[in-house]
Design a protein around this motif. Structure first.
Motif, PDB file in Angstrom:
ATOM      1  N   ILE A 284       0.860  -1.173   0.000  1.00 18.20           N
ATOM      2  CA  ILE A 284       0.000   0.000   0.000  1.00 18.20           C
ATOM      3  C   ILE A 284       0.898   1.225   0.000  1.00 18.20           C
ATOM      4  O   ILE A 284       1.815   1.342   0.823  1.00 18.20           O
ATOM      5  N   GLU A 285       0.665   2.122  -0.938  1.00 19.71           N
ATOM      6  CA  GLU A 285       1.517   3.299  -1.104  1.00 19.71           C
ATOM      7  C   GLU A 285       0.797   4.542  -0.588  1.00 19.71           C
ATOM      8  O   GLU A 285      -0.369   4.769  -0.911  1.00 19.71           O
ATOM      9  N   PHE A 286       1.510   5.345   0.174  1.00 19.27           N
ATOM     10  CA  PHE A 286       0.957   6.521   0.830  1.00 19.27           C
ATOM     11  C   PHE A 286       1.598   7.778   0.269  1.00 19.27           C
ATOM     12  O   PHE A 286       2.823   7.877   0.185  1.00 19.27           O
ATOM     13  N   ALA A 287       0.773   8.757  -0.112  1.00 21.75           N
ATOM     14  CA  ALA A 287       1.273  10.091  -0.424  1.00 21.75           C
ATOM     15  C   ALA A 287       1.423  10.845   0.890  1.00 21.75           C
ATOM     16  O   ALA A 287       0.462  10.941   1.664  1.00 21.75           O
ATOM     17  N   LEU A 288       2.593  11.366   1.149  1.00 24.02           N
ATOM     18  CA  LEU A 288       2.870  12.024   2.424  1.00 24.02           C
ATOM     19  C   LEU A 288       2.482  13.490   2.348  1.00 24.02           C
ATOM     20  O   LEU A 288       3.318  14.379   2.189  1.00 24.02           O
ATOM     21  N   HIS A 289       1.181  13.747   2.451  1.00 21.90           N
ATOM     22  CA  HIS A 289       0.694  15.123   2.429  1.00 21.90           C
ATOM     23  C   HIS A 289       1.307  15.920   3.574  1.00 21.90           C
ATOM     24  O   HIS A 289       1.666  15.377   4.625  1.00 21.90           O
ATOM     25  N   ASP A 290       1.423  17.229   3.367  1.00 20.07           N
ATOM     26  CA  ASP A 290       1.903  18.102   4.435  1.00 20.07           C
ATOM     27  C   ASP A 290       0.936  18.058   5.617  1.00 20.07           C
ATOM     28  O   ASP A 290      -0.251  17.771   5.470  1.00 20.07           O
ATOM     29  N   GLY A 291       1.449  18.371   6.798  1.00 19.65           N
ATOM     30  CA  GLY A 291       0.595  18.391   7.974  1.00 19.65           C
ATOM     31  C   GLY A 291       0.690  17.086   8.738  1.00 19.65           C
ATOM     32  O   GLY A 291       1.610  16.279   8.533  1.00 19.65           O
ATOM     33  N   ASP A 292      -0.264  16.875   9.611  1.00 25.76           N
ATOM     34  CA  ASP A 292      -0.209  15.714  10.499  1.00 25.76           C
ATOM     35  C   ASP A 292      -1.331  14.723  10.211  1.00 25.76           C
ATOM     36  O   ASP A 292      -1.985  14.217  11.119  1.00 25.76           O
ATOM     37  N   ALA A 293      -1.596  14.443   8.936  1.00 33.12           N
ATOM     38  CA  ALA A 293      -2.613  13.467   8.565  1.00 33.12           C
ATOM     39  C   ALA A 293      -2.287  12.125   9.209  1.00 33.12           C
ATOM     40  O   ALA A 293      -1.143  11.652   9.124  1.00 33.12           O
ATOM     41  N   PRO A 294      -3.267  11.483   9.856  1.00 30.66           N
ATOM     42  CA  PRO A 294      -2.972  10.248  10.593  1.00 30.66           C
ATOM     43  C   PRO A 294      -2.341   9.151   9.739  1.00 30.66           C
ATOM     44  O   PRO A 294      -1.407   8.478  10.184  1.00 30.66           O
ATOM     45  N   ALA A 295      -2.844   8.939   8.515  1.00 30.47           N
ATOM     46  CA  ALA A 295      -2.309   7.856   7.686  1.00 30.47           C
ATOM     47  C   ALA A 295      -0.872   8.136   7.281  1.00 30.47           C
ATOM     48  O   ALA A 295      -0.027   7.223   7.287  1.00 30.47           O
ATOM     49  N   ALA A 296      -0.564   9.377   6.919  1.00 25.78           N
ATOM     50  CA  ALA A 296       0.810   9.720   6.547  1.00 25.78           C
ATOM     51  C   ALA A 296       1.749   9.555   7.737  1.00 25.78           C
ATOM     52  O   ALA A 296       2.875   9.049   7.599  1.00 25.78           O
ATOM     53  N   GLU A 297       1.294   9.973   8.915  1.00 26.90           N
ATOM     54  CA  GLU A 297       2.128   9.820  10.108  1.00 26.90           C
ATOM     55  C   GLU A 297       2.358   8.340  10.414  1.00 26.90           C
ATOM     56  O   GLU A 297       3.477   7.937  10.773  1.00 26.90           O
ATOM     57  N   TRP A 298       1.319   7.524  10.285  1.00 30.50           N
ATOM     58  CA  TRP A 298       1.481   6.091  10.517  1.00 30.50           C
ATOM     59  C   TRP A 298       2.449   5.488   9.503  1.00 30.50           C
ATOM     60  O   TRP A 298       3.317   4.678   9.867  1.00 30.50           O
ATOM     61  N   ALA A 299       2.314   5.882   8.222  1.00 25.29           N
ATOM     62  CA  ALA A 299       3.193   5.339   7.192  1.00 25.29           C
ATOM     63  C   ALA A 299       4.648   5.713   7.447  1.00 25.29           C
ATOM     64  O   ALA A 299       5.559   4.927   7.178  1.00 25.29           O
ATOM     65  N   ARG A 300       4.875   6.899   7.968  1.00 26.25           N
ATOM     66  CA  ARG A 300       6.256   7.315   8.259  1.00 26.25           C
ATOM     67  C   ARG A 300       6.885   6.459   9.356  1.00 26.25           C
ATOM     68  O   ARG A 300       8.077   6.163   9.308  1.00 26.25           O
ATOM     69  N   ARG A 301       6.092   6.080  10.362  1.00 26.66           N
ATOM     70  CA  ARG A 301       6.673   5.406  11.523  1.00 26.66           C
ATOM     71  C   ARG A 301       6.452   3.889  11.530  1.00 26.66           C
ATOM     72  O   ARG A 301       6.987   3.194  12.404  1.00 26.66           O
ATOM     73  N   ALA A 302       5.668   3.344  10.583  1.00 27.54           N
ATOM     74  CA  ALA A 302       5.351   1.910  10.589  1.00 27.54           C
ATOM     75  C   ALA A 302       6.628   1.079  10.471  1.00 27.54           C
ATOM     76  O   ALA A 302       7.497   1.355   9.641  1.00 27.54           O
ATOM     77  N   ARG A 303       6.705   0.057  11.312  1.00 29.86           N
ATOM     78  CA  ARG A 303       7.884  -0.807  11.353  1.00 29.86           C
ATOM     79  C   ARG A 303       7.443  -2.262  11.277  1.00 29.86           C
ATOM     80  O   ARG A 303       6.314  -2.608  11.648  1.00 29.86           O
ATOM     81  N   PRO A 304       8.328  -3.167  10.801  1.00 31.34           N
ATOM     82  CA  PRO A 304       7.967  -4.591  10.754  1.00 31.34           C
ATOM     83  C   PRO A 304       7.430  -5.080  12.085  1.00 31.34           C
ATOM     84  O   PRO A 304       7.981  -4.795  13.145  1.00 31.34           O
ATOM     85  N   GLY A 305       6.317  -5.808  12.002  1.00 30.10           N
ATOM     86  CA  GLY A 305       5.644  -6.316  13.183  1.00 30.10           C
ATOM     87  C   GLY A 305       4.469  -5.478  13.633  1.00 30.10           C
ATOM     88  O   GLY A 305       3.627  -5.957  14.398  1.00 30.10           O
ATOM     89  N   ASP A 306       4.385  -4.208  13.187  1.00 31.59           N
ATOM     90  CA  ASP A 306       3.251  -3.364  13.556  1.00 31.59           C
ATOM     91  C   ASP A 306       1.964  -3.917  12.940  1.00 31.59           C
ATOM     92  O   ASP A 306       1.966  -4.375  11.791  1.00 31.59           O
ATOM     93  N   PRO A 307       0.834  -3.851  13.651  1.00 35.92           N
ATOM     94  CA  PRO A 307      -0.417  -4.411  13.123  1.00 35.92           C
ATOM     95  C   PRO A 307      -1.142  -3.442  12.185  1.00 35.92           C
ATOM     96  O   PRO A 307      -1.032  -2.220  12.307  1.00 35.92           O
ATOM     97  N   ALA A 308      -1.880  -4.012  11.264  1.00 36.29           N
ATOM     98  CA  ALA A 308      -2.782  -3.258  10.382  1.00 36.29           C
ATOM     99  C   ALA A 308      -3.835  -4.232   9.881  1.00 36.29           C
ATOM    100  O   ALA A 308      -3.642  -5.455   9.944  1.00 36.29           O
TER     101      ALA A 308
END
Length: 264
Positions: free
Chosen positions: A102-126
Motif C-alpha cells: 500500500i503506497e501513501f502520499a505524504l501530504h503536508d501536515g499531520d494526517a494520521p495515515a501519513a504519520e502512521w506510514a512514516r513510523r510503521a515498522r515490521p511487526g506493527d499491526p494493520a
C-alpha cells in the motif's frame, strides 16, 4: 461521487502486520503487509481499494471490527476513542503471494495515515477490508484517459502495470515534485504526462488544466479520474460540457478534499 464498483462475492476483515516500509520517492512511502489471514483476501488488480485499519498513536494494539459487512462502521464508532482504530481508504499498489503493498502520499501536515506510514515498522499491526474495483472500462472503446494527483498515483500505476498490451491511453499524473517522477511500466500505446508542481498550488489544479489544454484523440473513449475532489469533478465537467462526452463514459472519484480532514 459514488462510482460503479465490482466487488468480490465474499469479503472478510483481515488482520495483517507490517513486513517492510520503503520510499519509492521523497513524497511517498510503500508499506508492505502480510500474514496468514491474507489467504482469505482475493486480489483483483487495477485500482482495487481497501479500508485500511491502523492504530492511533499511543494505542497498545489494533482493535479490528468483527463484522464482514457494512455493519462494521457502527461497530467502530461505538468503540471508545482509546480503542478505536483509524480507518482510511487506500489502493493495493501491488500484490504477491503472502504480501500486499500500500503506497501513501505524504501530504503536508499531520494526517494520521501519513504519520502512521512514516513510523510503521515490521511487526506493527494493520488490517484491511476489500472495497473492490472502480476502473471498469467497457468493451469497444478506442482509447482511455487517466488523470490523477498524488493520492491516486498508486491506483493509476497499478492499472497500467496490469493493462493489456493493446491499451491506448493518455495519462496525466500530477506529483508534488520533479523527484517524484518514476519509470512507468505501460503498453507502447500509452503516453504518460508527468506534471510536477513547481510552486505551491492546490493539488489537482495542474492535472485539471493539462486535461483542458490537451489535444485528445478522437473516437469513443473511457475516462478514469481520481484524486482531490475538484480535480475529479472538474475533469468530468470539462469532458461532458466542453468535449461532449457521455457521462456514462467517465468514472470519477474524489479521494479527498483540500483543506478538509477526513473523519475518524
Amino acid at each position: 461521487m459514488i462510482p460503479k464498483v465490482r466487488r468480490a462475492k465474499t469479503r472478510k476483515m483481515i488482520t495483517l502486520e507490517v513486513l517492510a516500509n520503503t520510499a519509492p520517492s521523497p513524497a511517498f512511502r510503500t508499506v508492505t503487509l502480510g500474514g496468514p489471514e491474507l489467504a482469505e483476501f482475493e486480489p483483483a488488480g487495477d485500482d482495487q481499494a481497501v479500508r485500511l485499519f491502523f492504530p492511533r498513536a499511543g494505542q497498545d494494539g489494533l482493535r479490528m471490527p468483527t463484522r464482514d459487512n457494512e455493519g462494521w462502521m457502527a461497530e467502530v464508532l461505538l468503540m471508545p476513542k482509546s480503542r478505536r482504530p483509524w480507518v482510511r481508504n487506500y489502493t493495493i499498489r501491488r500484490s504477491r503471494p503472502g504480501e500486499i503493498d500500500i503506497e501513501f502520499a505524504l501530504h503536508d501536515g499531520d494526517a494520521p495515515a501519513a504519520e502512521w506510514a512514516r513510523r510503521a515498522r515490521p511487526g506493527d499491526p494493520a488490517g484491511v477490508f476489500d472495497l473492490g474495483v472502480s476502473y471498469l472500462p467497457p468493451a469497444g472503446v478506442a482509447w482511455q484517459l487517466l488523470a490523477a494527483d498524488e493520492s491516486a498515483l498508486p491506483a493509476v500505476l497499478a492499472i497500467l502495470e496490469g493493462a493489456p498490451a493493446d491499451l491506448v491511453a493518455e495519462v496525466f499524473l500530477e506529483v508534488p515534485a520533479q523527484s517524484d517522477i518514476r519509470e512507468v511500466e505501460a503498453p507502447a500505446g500509452v503516453r504518460v504526462h508527468w506534471l510536477p508542481r513547481l510552486r505551491p498550488a492546490r493539488p489537482g489544479a495542474l492535472a485539471l488544466q493539462a486535461v483542458r489544454d490537451a489535444d485528445l484523440p478522437p473516437g469513443r473513449a473511457y475516462a478514469w479520474v481520481a484524486g482531490e475532489a475538484a480535480l475529479a469533478t472538474g475533469v468530468r465537467r470539462h469532458l461532458v460540457r466542453d468535449r461532449g462526452w457521455p457521462k456514462s463514459g467517465i468514472a470519477f472519484l474524489g479521494y479527498w478534499r483540500h483543506g478538509r480532514a477526513s473523519p475518524g
